[in-house]
Design a protein around this motif. Structure first.
Motif, PDB file in Angstrom:
ATOM      1  N   ARG A   1      22.811 -12.573   7.735  1.00 24.25           N
ATOM      2  CA  ARG A   1      23.699 -13.670   8.125  1.00 24.25           C
ATOM      3  C   ARG A   1      24.471 -14.280   6.954  1.00 24.25           C
ATOM      4  NH1 ARG A   1      22.658 -16.591  13.038  1.00 24.25           N
ATOM      5  NH2 ARG A   1      21.136 -15.535  14.357  1.00 24.25           N
ATOM      6  N   VAL A   2      23.964 -14.156   5.740  1.00 26.08           N
ATOM      7  CA  VAL A   2      24.609 -14.799   4.587  1.00 26.08           C
ATOM      8  C   VAL A   2      25.540 -13.793   3.912  1.00 26.08           C
ATOM      9  CG1 VAL A   2      24.233 -15.878   2.335  1.00 26.08           C
ATOM     10  CG2 VAL A   2      22.716 -16.407   4.251  1.00 26.08           C
ATOM     11  N   THR A   3      26.827 -14.073   3.966  1.00 21.63           N
ATOM     12  CA  THR A   3      27.840 -13.195   3.385  1.00 21.63           C
ATOM     13  C   THR A   3      28.548 -13.916   2.246  1.00 21.63           C
ATOM     14  OG1 THR A   3      29.592 -13.973   4.861  1.00 21.63           O
ATOM     15  CG2 THR A   3      28.206 -12.137   5.646  1.00 21.63           C
ATOM     16  N   PHE A   4      29.266 -13.152   1.434  1.00 21.31           N
ATOM     17  CA  PHE A   4      30.034 -13.770   0.352  1.00 21.31           C
ATOM     18  C   PHE A   4      31.088 -14.709   0.925  1.00 21.31           C
ATOM     19  CE2 PHE A   4      28.792  -9.586  -1.599  1.00 21.31           C
ATOM     20  CZ  PHE A   4      27.856 -10.125  -2.474  1.00 21.31           C
ATOM     21  N   ALA A   5      31.681 -14.317   2.034  1.00 18.46           N
ATOM     22  CA  ALA A   5      32.695 -15.172   2.662  1.00 18.46           C
ATOM     23  C   ALA A   5      32.085 -16.502   3.099  1.00 18.46           C
ATOM     24  CB  ALA A   5      33.326 -14.453   3.845  1.00 18.46           C
ATOM     25  N   ALA A   6      30.881 -16.437   3.673  1.00 16.40           N
ATOM     26  CA  ALA A   6      30.227 -17.662   4.133  1.00 16.40           C
ATOM     27  C   ALA A   6      29.903 -18.586   2.976  1.00 16.40           C
ATOM     28  CB  ALA A   6      28.953 -17.302   4.889  1.00 16.40           C
ATOM     29  N   LEU A   7      29.629 -18.018   1.804  1.00 13.64           N
ATOM     30  CA  LEU A   7      29.270 -18.825   0.643  1.00 13.64           C
ATOM     31  C   LEU A   7      30.476 -19.548   0.042  1.00 13.64           C
ATOM     32  CD1 LEU A   7      26.770 -16.384  -1.088  1.00 13.64           C
ATOM     33  CD2 LEU A   7      26.224 -18.495   0.136  1.00 13.64           C
ATOM     34  N   ARG A   8      31.667 -19.212   0.511  1.00 12.79           N
ATOM     35  CA  ARG A   8      32.864 -19.883  -0.008  1.00 12.79           C
ATOM     36  C   ARG A   8      33.167 -21.179   0.744  1.00 12.79           C
ATOM     37  NH1 ARG A   8      35.038 -14.253   0.537  1.00 12.79           N
ATOM     38  NH2 ARG A   8      34.487 -13.228  -1.434  1.00 12.79           N
TER      39      ARG A   8
END
Length: 285
Positions: free
Chosen positions: A271-278
């Protein structure tokens, strides 16, 4: 460690597990004189309590001093190390070139004649040694971060060994990442500004740069980095206030978009993606 630190550890663990990587643990106990007994063990226990496991032996930086000395010697063999005798106050008050970033070393000891070096070396107090600095041949370097994209930061004559003989974090992490086979570094975005220095050291030592992932921090309602002054923010503090570890984990899981009501970090797999971390910092309150 407060919940923000634990949340960053969860992200690092997830990115490792979801990409098929091993997850390594390293204890930054370089300053053995200031390290308090039992603190690292309690932090490791907190990681385990929230469901994080790791691969291989734990690396303790206090056992790695010969490796750091060897790396400094390699740099010195290429004329890239010099002694520095400046105090923190002298560095803070020194004149700098226009546009030099705050806190960067102004180069005071870079080109001292040997006679002056000998005088300053002799004047050092008991238990003191000259600090060792990198003779940097760049002023800035561009790296790529999976959250922040292209980032250009300062490269200066960074400390390799402090005046009290303690090896510096920037050198230690570069040497130890290579020794542990680390190819992805996940940490808080407050450490992004120091990363170009580390990438430069890796280049000079002939070591591969890892992939960098600097994640948003946990902040309080005022937008300031989460700290002890914000109240019950560690697992021990929360327990005293009546909040269980499972409830604390549920807050971390929810902050990362996990299933509603989940109190297991395993429910965050995939569920945790680089995009989500932005998406920005986690406001804790």
């Amino acid at each position: 460690m407060h919940l923000g630190n634990l949340r960053t550890a969860v992200i690092a663990w997830l990115l490792a597990r979801d990409s098929g990587r091993a997850f390594r643990i390293r204890v930054d106990d370089l300053d053995t004189a200031r390290a308090r007994p039992g603190v690292a063990e309690r932090q490791l226990a907190d990681l385990a309590a929230i469901g994080i496991d790791w691969d291989g032996d734990i690396m303790w930086e206090s056992e790695r001093f010969p490796a750091y000395a060897a790396a400094a010697d390699r740099l010195a063999d290429h004329g890239l190390v010099y002694e520095c005798y400046c105090s923190r106050r002298e560095i803070a008050e020194a004149a700098r070139a226009p546009h030099s970033p705050p806190g960067s070393y102004p180069g005071t000891c870079r080109d001292l004649p040997e006679s002056e070096r000998a005088r300053r070396r002799a004047a050092l107090g008991p238990g003191r040694v000259p600090a060792l600095r990198l003779r940097a041949e760049l002023t800035e370097l561009t790296i790529t971060d999976r959250v922040h994209g292209t980032y250009t930061g300062v490269v200066d004559d960074v400390v390799l060994r402090r005046g009290d003989g303690v090896w510096a974090y920037n050198l230690a992490v570069v040497v130890d990442d290579a020794a542990q086979g680390v190819d992805q570094v996940v940490r808080g975005e407050d450490l992004l500004p120091s990363t170009p220095r580390q990438a430069y050291l890796a280049d000079l030592l002939g070591l591969a740069r890892p992939e960098y992932v600097h994640v948003p921090l946990a902040v309080n309602a005022a937008g300031e980095r989460l700290a002890k002054r914000d109240g019950a923010v560690t697992l021990a503090d929360l327990a005293e206030a009546g909040t269980t570890t499972r409830a604390a984990v549920a807050r971390i899981v929810a902050s990362l978009g996990g299933p509603e009501g989940s109190d297991s970090i395993h429910d965050l797999r995939g569920r945790v993606t680089f995009a989500a971390l932005r998406s920005g910092p986690w406001v804790f309150g």
